[in-house]
Write a protein that holds these residues in place. Structure first.
Motif, PDB file in Angstrom:
ATOM      1  N   ALA A  44       0.831  -1.211   0.000  1.00  0.00           N
ATOM      2  CA  ALA A  44       0.000   0.000   0.000  1.00  0.00           C
ATOM      3  C   ALA A  44       0.865   1.261   0.000  1.00  0.00           C
ATOM      4  O   ALA A  44       0.555   2.233  -0.700  1.00  0.00           O
ATOM      5  CB  ALA A  44      -0.927  -0.002   1.207  1.00  0.00           C
ATOM      6  N   ALA A  45       1.946   1.258   0.756  1.00  0.00           N
ATOM      7  CA  ALA A  45       2.838   2.421   0.792  1.00  0.00           C
ATOM      8  C   ALA A  45       3.466   2.659  -0.569  1.00  0.00           C
ATOM      9  O   ALA A  45       3.555   3.798  -1.045  1.00  0.00           O
ATOM     10  CB  ALA A  45       3.922   2.220   1.852  1.00  0.00           C
ATOM     11  N   THR A  46       3.905   1.592  -1.208  1.00  0.00           N
ATOM     12  CA  THR A  46       4.537   1.709  -2.523  1.00  0.00           C
ATOM     13  C   THR A  46       3.554   2.209  -3.567  1.00  0.00           C
ATOM     14  O   THR A  46       3.861   3.113  -4.348  1.00  0.00           O
ATOM     15  CB  THR A  46       5.136   0.350  -2.949  1.00  0.00           C
ATOM     16  OG1 THR A  46       6.041  -0.088  -1.935  1.00  0.00           O
ATOM     17  CG2 THR A  46       5.867   0.455  -4.266  1.00  0.00           C
ATOM     18  N   VAL A  47       2.354   1.643  -3.581  1.00  0.00           N
ATOM     19  CA  VAL A  47       1.339   2.052  -4.562  1.00  0.00           C
ATOM     20  C   VAL A  47       0.916   3.498  -4.319  1.00  0.00           C
ATOM     21  O   VAL A  47       0.796   4.287  -5.265  1.00  0.00           O
ATOM     22  CB  VAL A  47       0.119   1.097  -4.512  1.00  0.00           C
ATOM     23  CG1 VAL A  47      -1.046   1.636  -5.328  1.00  0.00           C
ATOM     24  CG2 VAL A  47       0.523  -0.283  -5.010  1.00  0.00           C
ATOM     25  N   THR A  48       0.705   3.865  -3.059  1.00  0.00           N
ATOM     26  CA  THR A  48       0.291   5.233  -2.745  1.00  0.00           C
ATOM     27  C   THR A  48       1.392   6.221  -3.109  1.00  0.00           C
ATOM     28  O   THR A  48       1.126   7.267  -3.724  1.00  0.00           O
ATOM     29  CB  THR A  48      -0.085   5.370  -1.260  1.00  0.00           C
ATOM     30  OG1 THR A  48      -1.083   4.401  -0.945  1.00  0.00           O
ATOM     31  CG2 THR A  48      -0.615   6.757  -0.958  1.00  0.00           C
ATOM     32  N   ALA A  49       2.628   5.908  -2.756  1.00  0.00           N
ATOM     33  CA  ALA A  49       3.744   6.797  -3.091  1.00  0.00           C
ATOM     34  C   ALA A  49       3.901   6.927  -4.599  1.00  0.00           C
ATOM     35  O   ALA A  49       4.140   8.027  -5.111  1.00  0.00           O
ATOM     36  CB  ALA A  49       5.043   6.296  -2.458  1.00  0.00           C
ATOM     37  N   ALA A  50       3.734   5.829  -5.324  1.00  0.00           N
ATOM     38  CA  ALA A  50       3.820   5.886  -6.791  1.00  0.00           C
ATOM     39  C   ALA A  50       2.716   6.781  -7.347  1.00  0.00           C
ATOM     40  O   ALA A  50       2.942   7.529  -8.297  1.00  0.00           O
ATOM     41  CB  ALA A  50       3.728   4.485  -7.380  1.00  0.00           C
ATOM     42  N   GLY A  51       1.540   6.723  -6.729  1.00  0.00           N
ATOM     43  CA  GLY A  51       0.437   7.575  -7.168  1.00  0.00           C
ATOM     44  C   GLY A  51       0.664   9.041  -6.862  1.00  0.00           C
ATOM     45  O   GLY A  51       0.094   9.920  -7.513  1.00  0.00           O
ATOM     46  N   MET A  52       1.501   9.312  -5.894  1.00  0.00           N
ATOM     47  CA  MET A  52       1.813  10.702  -5.530  1.00  0.00           C
ATOM     48  C   MET A  52       2.875  11.295  -6.449  1.00  0.00           C
ATOM     49  O   MET A  52       3.027  12.504  -6.495  1.00  0.00           O
ATOM     50  CB  MET A  52       2.279  10.771  -4.079  1.00  0.00           C
ATOM     51  CG  MET A  52       1.203  10.401  -3.083  1.00  0.00           C
ATOM     52  SD  MET A  52       1.847  10.250  -1.416  1.00  0.00           S
ATOM     53  CE  MET A  52       2.301  11.939  -1.066  1.00  0.00           C
ATOM     54  N   GLY A  53       3.630  10.441  -7.125  1.00  0.00           N
ATOM     55  CA  GLY A  53       4.659  10.923  -8.037  1.00  0.00           C
ATOM     56  C   GLY A  53       6.016  10.347  -7.710  1.00  0.00           C
ATOM     57  O   GLY A  53       6.228   9.778  -6.639  1.00  0.00           O
ATOM     58  N   PRO A  54       6.972  10.505  -8.640  1.00  0.00           N
ATOM     59  CA  PRO A  54       8.298   9.902  -8.457  1.00  0.00           C
ATOM     60  C   PRO A  54       9.035  10.429  -7.229  1.00  0.00           C
ATOM     61  O   PRO A  54       9.811   9.703  -6.613  1.00  0.00           O
ATOM     62  CB  PRO A  54       9.045  10.238  -9.744  1.00  0.00           C
ATOM     63  CG  PRO A  54       8.204  11.214 -10.483  1.00  0.00           C
ATOM     64  CD  PRO A  54       6.838  11.211  -9.895  1.00  0.00           C
ATOM     65  N   GLY A  55       8.800  11.664  -6.864  1.00  0.00           N
ATOM     66  CA  GLY A  55       9.465  12.216  -5.679  1.00  0.00           C
ATOM     67  C   GLY A  55       9.053  11.495  -4.411  1.00  0.00           C
ATOM     68  O   GLY A  55       9.875  11.217  -3.539  1.00  0.00           O
ATOM     69  N   ALA A  56       7.771  11.174  -4.290  1.00  0.00           N
ATOM     70  CA  ALA A  56       7.274  10.483  -3.098  1.00  0.00           C
ATOM     71  C   ALA A  56       7.811   9.053  -3.035  1.00  0.00           C
ATOM     72  O   ALA A  56       8.147   8.556  -1.961  1.00  0.00           O
ATOM     73  CB  ALA A  56       5.751  10.478  -3.089  1.00  0.00           C
ATOM     74  N   LEU A  57       7.902   8.400  -4.171  1.00  0.00           N
ATOM     75  CA  LEU A  57       8.436   7.039  -4.211  1.00  0.00           C
ATOM     76  C   LEU A  57       9.916   7.040  -3.819  1.00  0.00           C
ATOM     77  O   LEU A  57      10.371   6.187  -3.058  1.00  0.00           O
ATOM     78  CB  LEU A  57       8.242   6.450  -5.607  1.00  0.00           C
ATOM     79  CG  LEU A  57       8.311   4.945  -5.759  1.00  0.00           C
ATOM     80  CD1 LEU A  57       7.395   4.234  -4.787  1.00  0.00           C
ATOM     81  CD2 LEU A  57       7.982   4.547  -7.178  1.00  0.00           C
TER      82      LEU A  57
END
Length: 145
Positions: A44-57
Motif C-alpha cells: 500500500a505504501a509503494t502504490v500510494t507513493a507511486a500515485g503521488m509521483g516519483p518524488g514520493a516514491l
C-alpha cells in the motif's frame, strides 16, 4: 489531483486493509498467502507513493534504506537479547526453576515472518507516520498509527 496526492494516509490505509483482508480467507489454507498478507502495508505504501509521483516514491525508498545509526547499534539491538536471556535462565536455574533450560530451534517460518514484518514497518512507520507528523504532533501521529 488524485486520491493519493490529496489524501495519502487515507489512501494508504484503505489499500493496506484491502490487500491484507483480501488474503485473509486464503491464509487458513496457505502459508504463502499468510506471509503475503504481511506485506499489505508495504504494498500500500509503494502504490500510494507511486500515485503521488516519483518524488514520493524516492522519498519512501530513502526512508527505508537510510541507516540513521552506526551498524554497531543495530548489531547491539539484535544481539543483546542473547546475553540477557542467558542471564535470566541462569538466575532461574540458581533459584531452582524446574525443567531443562535449552535453546529453542529457529524455524524457517519464524525467520520468514521476522523478515516480512518489515512490510509492516515500511508501511506504517515508513509511509504513514511521516505524513501524519507533517500535519499533527508526535503523540497524535503515533496514536493514529
Amino acid at each position: 489531483m488524485n486520491l493519493a496526492q490529496r489524501w495519502p494516509v487515507a489512501t494508504f490505509g484503505l489499500l493496506a486493509i484491502a490487500f491484507t483482508w483480501a488474503l485473509l480467507p486464503l491464509a487458513e489454507r496457505s502459508v504463502l498467502a499468510s506471509l503475503a498478507a504481511l506485506l499489505g502495508p508495504a504494498f500500500a505504501a509503494t502504490v500510494t507513493a507511486a500515485g503521488m509521483g516519483p518524488g514520493a516514491l524516492r522519498e519512501l525508498r530513502d526512508r527505508v534504506t537510510h541507516w540513521r545509526l552506526a551498524w554497531r547499534w543495530y548489531a547491539l539491538a539484535l544481539l543483546l537479547p542473547l546475553p540477557v536471556s542467558a542471564l535470566r535462565s541462569a538466575l532461574e536455574s540458581v533459584a531452582g526453576a524446574e525443567g531443562p533450560i535449552r535453546l529453542q530451534p529457529v524455524s524457517a517460518l519464524g525467520l520468514i515472518v521476522f523478515v516480512l514484518v518489515a512490510g509492516e514497518e515500511i508501511g506504517w512507520r515508513g509511509f504513514a507516520l511521516p505524513h501524519l507528523l507533517a500535519r499533527t504532533g508526535p503523540w497524535t501521529a503515533s496514536t493514529i498509527v
